[in-house]
Every structure is written in C-alpha cells, then in structure tokens.
Design a protein around this motif. Structure first.
Motif: not given
Length: 586
Positions: A175, A182, A519, A523-524, A526-527, A534, A537-538, A546, A549
């Motif tokens: 990250s 994240l 969510k 998240e995906c 955002s990643a 997020s 959810l992380t 993990k 992601v």
C-alpha cells in the motif's frame, strides 16, 4: 596492470562493504541489541566512513584533469567536512566516557554510511542491460523488490508497538510503495516513529520510482546517463523523446521536493496551535503528511486520519493538503509545463514592450491542456455532486457555507487517488459512493504519483466517442490530431482495468460471500486506482482477500499494460499491410 584498476577495486569494495553497513544499520535500528554488539557495529560504520573518505581523496588524486569547482566537488568537500566533524565528536566522546559510551544515539553515523553508499555506487557506470531484462521487467522488479524489502523492515520489533504478521506487513508495504493508503493495521498506534519513517520512505520511493533516484544520482556524480538507459526509461514511460530525459528527471525531483517542503511548512503553520503536540511531533506530522499528500498515498499518523476531531474543521489544513495532492496527481511534466507557462505570462506582463518576452505558440502543450481541462471538469462535477447528495448528509456538521464548500471540494478531490478522508465513509449516500467509484476509476494524470486509468485516457475515450458520433474518421482537438497509438493504448488501459477489478471482486466475493458487494466493488476500485479510500472494509478482509487486494494495488501501480509489455516479446513490423475489413460492432 591498468592504472584505474586499483581505484576500481577500492570503489567496488567500498560499495559492497557499505551495503553490508546499511544492513547492519537497519538491524541496529530495528532490533534491541546488546551493548557489545552495538559497539562492533559502530566500529564497522566508522571503517566504512573512513574507507569512503579514502576513496574520495583517491578519486581526485588520480584525476588527470585540473581540479575545478563544481557541484560534485562541493558535495565531496561538504561530505568530507561532515566526516571529520563526526569522527571528532565520536573520539571526543570516547575519550570522555571510554568504552562505556552509549552508541545507540549516533543516527548521524548511520546516515553517513548511507551517503557513502550513494556516493560510491554512483561512481559506477549505471546501465540498464536490455539484453538481460526489458524496460518493463526492470520497472516491475524494482517495485517488487522495494515491496519485499519494506515488508521485512516493517516486521522488525522496533518498527511496531506489537508484532504484526507477514501478510499485514506485506499489505502495508504494498500500500505504501503503490501509494494507495489502504491499511489493515492502524498506522498511528501499531507502528512506532521508526516504523512510520519506514512507511514514509516507501511512499517517497514508490511515488517517484527507485529508477528515478538511481538514474539521477548516476547523472549527478558521473555527469551523464547512457543512451541505452535513457531509451529504457523512455520506454517505461511510453515516451518517444530522449533528448530531455535527464532534464526531465531533474525537474521531477526539484518539483517533488520543492512542493513537499513548501507543503510541510504550510501544514506546520496550520497546526501550530494544535493541542497535545510538541515541536518535534508537529514537524513530523507536517513532513509525513506533506510527502503522503504529494505522493497521493493517503497515509496519516492519526487513527481517524484527517477526520480526527482536532482536524476535521481545520479548513486551512484541508486546503493545503488538497492542493498538494492535486499537484502530485497532475503529473510532473504537466506541473513543469504549467510553471513554465505561468512564468512566461508573468514576464510578458512585467515586460510588455520587451521583444524577448513576446508571444510563444504552444508553450502550454496539448498534454497539459487536455489534462488541466479534464481535471478541472472532473473536480467541478465531483464538487457539484457532493454538494447535491451530501448537503444534509456528511456536510451537515459543518455549520458555515465556507466549511461545506471546502469539505465538499476535498471530498470531490480525494477520490482522484489521494485517499485522505475528512468524513465518515460509511455515512456516504449511495449516489456519492457511485460518483466516488467513477472518480477513483479515472484517477490522476499520466506521469504523476497517482493511479487510475488517468485523465488523458478518459479524455481520449470521450473525444473518440464524439468523433464517431459525428461520423469523423480522425480524433482532433486543439487543431491537432490524436495519434492512433494513443487511442489504442487508451482502449487497452480501460478494458484491462475493468478486467483486473472484476476479477478481484469475483475472488473476494467467492472467498467472503458475507461481505457487502458494493463495499467489495468500492475496495477493488480503490485498490486498482491506488486511492486508499474504503467503506471500512479493509480490516475485515481474510488473508486470501488481503493478498488479492495487494495484487490489485501492485497491478494498478505498475499498470496492466506494462505487465503485458514485460511478459510478451516484441514482434518486428513487416513491410506489408493486409487488406482492411470492417467488423460488425453494433
């Protein structure tokens, strides 16, 4: 024997022993060692520094040209003076305290070891060997290497307040290097100051790229960069221009450190009266958030980020950080071109009758025009959307119109891969979530610290759609025709991004079907776009999720198209063309 051979052997030995010294320094900083082992390491550091000094003196003694005052000579002179000061301080303390002298506080010695390594390795001929690895493979391996090393560093006892697993360390390092933001463990409470320094170092390296530093140091100390290295770096950036490669690298570093330094000073001023923080803590907060903002990383030393009660109504801080990450997401070349354009306009205004400052056509390049217009339009759309959907939502706690506008502007800008949050993400209305996903997918501009498909890709797709609707066979803008390769590349980047994101959503939903789908999608996106936002959810992700992601973050940072270029062998174009056929599309 060749006259240069003894020096070259000394230089290579200094490089090897300084690498070992850096390893010792990391172990010394990351672990609690016994006093006698610290003294052995300390003695080893002094040997490295002394060896570097000998190599520097020999470098000038063996030089056949007349000694001249230049930037390298000034650097070596200052470094030599610093070495003498360090040795004088050390031996003075040794004479006063004897062998019982504590050595765990000599951070300057460790910095000197690192500077010695940089100086000696930069005296070698750095060259990207295209016969061994192609440019795309160099680019990917450089990021992968930093991620793995960063993971090990973050697992050291002195980097954390309590031990973390390798998966959590790997996720955090990925990250940071991929400037995403994240987190699966709280940066503020689970990492010590030393661990946070490691994180900000990974962010800085990830934001600029390790090859940027290596190439610049090679240029600084050697006075040039080989043609093969310039060609390789230009291919990594999909650029056809070689002549200004070195000047581009210099501009990148000057702009980065200049904006970060200015942002750090302004952040410090904005939090000067923040209670509960002393001078050093405010300084660290300012530097950390300046680097994190410009690199579009989104990491914070506060558990709640900028949504912390002491920060959420600090509108000057929000303006400073949002301006900083907008500059970072604009692209180094765009910022340099914009500054050059603004300087010319200022000179024309001050010297209206001076022919030296006359009109210059296309001083603001087509890349800059497309990027600035697209970025401005997306920022305006985001601001209007947030004010419409959240006026009585997350903006309700801000009593003034000014506060609502600043918070709305920050909320609209941060999905452009910054990742800072100044609101409770769980409280966002569904239309705001969809708008945020859209803005995250587009992301920042090319050659920037941000991710996403990039503003220029989106702009080309829109222009291509409009040209097809008008029955045109060419894509034209600002009296220029967009190259066919740019259109093809934009299409590839867009569908590959959706492929990676869709695959990630499928795998996580299969592994953890109890998770809310929106969510997971958020998240995906955002990643992949290295945003870092997020919907809380992380922390609930399983080990497998993990890893998924982490892979998405890495692919999003290096680019799926770059991975294909690295894996697939180039085919030479042949001197013929097949007959053209139209395929039924709709």
């Amino acid at each position: 024997m060749h006259p240069a051979l003894p020096y070259r052997l000394l230089n290579n030995f200094a490089v090897i022993i300084s690498v070992i010294g850096i390893g010792f320094a990391l172990v010394d900083s990351g672990f609690t060692l016994s006093s006698w082992l610290q003294h052995i390491f300390h003695l080893f550091y002094l040997i490295i520094i002394l060896l570097g000094f000998v190599a520097t003196v020999w470098r000038y003694v063996r030089a056949k040209t007349r000694l001249s005052v230049n930037k390298v000579a000034i650097f070596d002179l200052l470094a030599s003076v610093a070495i003498f000061v360090l040795l004088a301080v050390h031996f003075t303390e040794l004479a006063r305290s004897g062998l019982s002298m504590p050595v765990d506080g000599f951070i300057a010695i460790k910095i000197a070891v690192f500077v010695t390594f940089i100086r000696e390795i930069s005296d070698n001929n750095f060259n990207l060997n295209r016969a061994f690895l192609n440019p795309g493979q160099f680019f990917i391996l450089s990021f992968l290497s930093v991620v793995l090393v960063g993971s090990l560093l973050l697992m050291m006892p002195n980097a954390t307040t309590e031990p973390i697993s390798f998966i959590d360390a790997l996720f955090t390092a990925t990250s940071a290097v991929c400037v995403t933001g994240l987190i699966v463990v709280d940066t503020a409470t689970r990492f010590t100051t030393f661990g946070q320094v490691i994180i900000i170092g990974l962010i800085q390296i990830g934001g600029l790229g390790i090859l940027t530093f290596v190439t610049y140091f090679s240029y600084f100390f050697k006075g040039g960069v080989s043609y093969e290295t310039q060609l390789s770096i230009s291919e990594m950036n999909f650029s056809r221009r070689l002549g200004d490669m070195v000047s581009t690298l210099k501009s990148i570093l000057y702009i980065t450190f200049g904006i970060e330094a200015l942002a750090a000073m302004l952040i410090y001023i904005s939090i000067y009266d923040l209670p509960g923080m002393n001078f050093s803590e405010r300084m660290f907060f300012s530097v950390f958030h300046a680097i994190s903002a410009f690199c579009n990383a989104g990491f914070s030393t506060f558990s709640a980020g900028l949504y912390d009660e002491s920060l959420r109504f600090n509108y000057s801080l929000q303006l400073i950080i949002s301006t900083t990450f907008l500059f970072g997401g604009m692209g180094f070349l765009i910022v340099a071109n914009l500054l050059r354009y603004l300087r010319h306009r200022t000179q024309r205004a001050l010297h209206a009758h001076d022919p030296r400052y006359g009109y210059q056509p296309w001083l603001l390049s087509i890349n800059s025009r497309i990027t600035l217009i697209t970025s401005g339009a997306l920022l305006l759309i985001g601001l209007i959307g947030v004010l419409m959907f959240e006026y009585n939502g997350i903006l309700a706690e801000h009593s003034s119109v000014y506060g609502k506008v600043i918070t709305g502007l920050f909320t609209a800008a941060t999905p452009r891969t910054a990742g800072f949050n100044i609101a409770d993400m769980d409280a966002l209305a569904f239309p705001t979530i969809m708008l945020t996903i859209f803005l995250m997918w587009i992301g920042a501009s090319p050659n920037s610290t941000g991710g996403g498909i990039k503003t220029s890709t989106f702009a080309i797709a829109v222009l291509n759609t409009l040209s097809l609707a008008r029955g045109q066979t060419k894509v034209e803008v600002f009296q220029r025709e967009i190259a066919d390769i740019s259109i093809r590349r934009a299409f590839s980047i867009m569908w590959l991004s959706l492929l990676v994101i869709g695959l990630g959503v499928t795998l996580i939903s299969y592994e953890q079907p109890e998770l809310d789908l929106i969510k997971v999608v958020f998240e995906c996106f955002s990643a992949y776009s290295t945003v870092g936002l997020s919907l809380n959810l992380t922390a609930d992700l399983s080990t497998f999720s993990k890893l998924v992601v982490s892979v998405i973050m890495f692919v999003g940072r290096v680019g799926m198209l770059t991975i294909f270029v690295a894996l697939l062998k180039n085919r030479h174009q042949r001197n013929y063309r097949y007959p053209t056929e139209e395929i039924t599309i709709n």
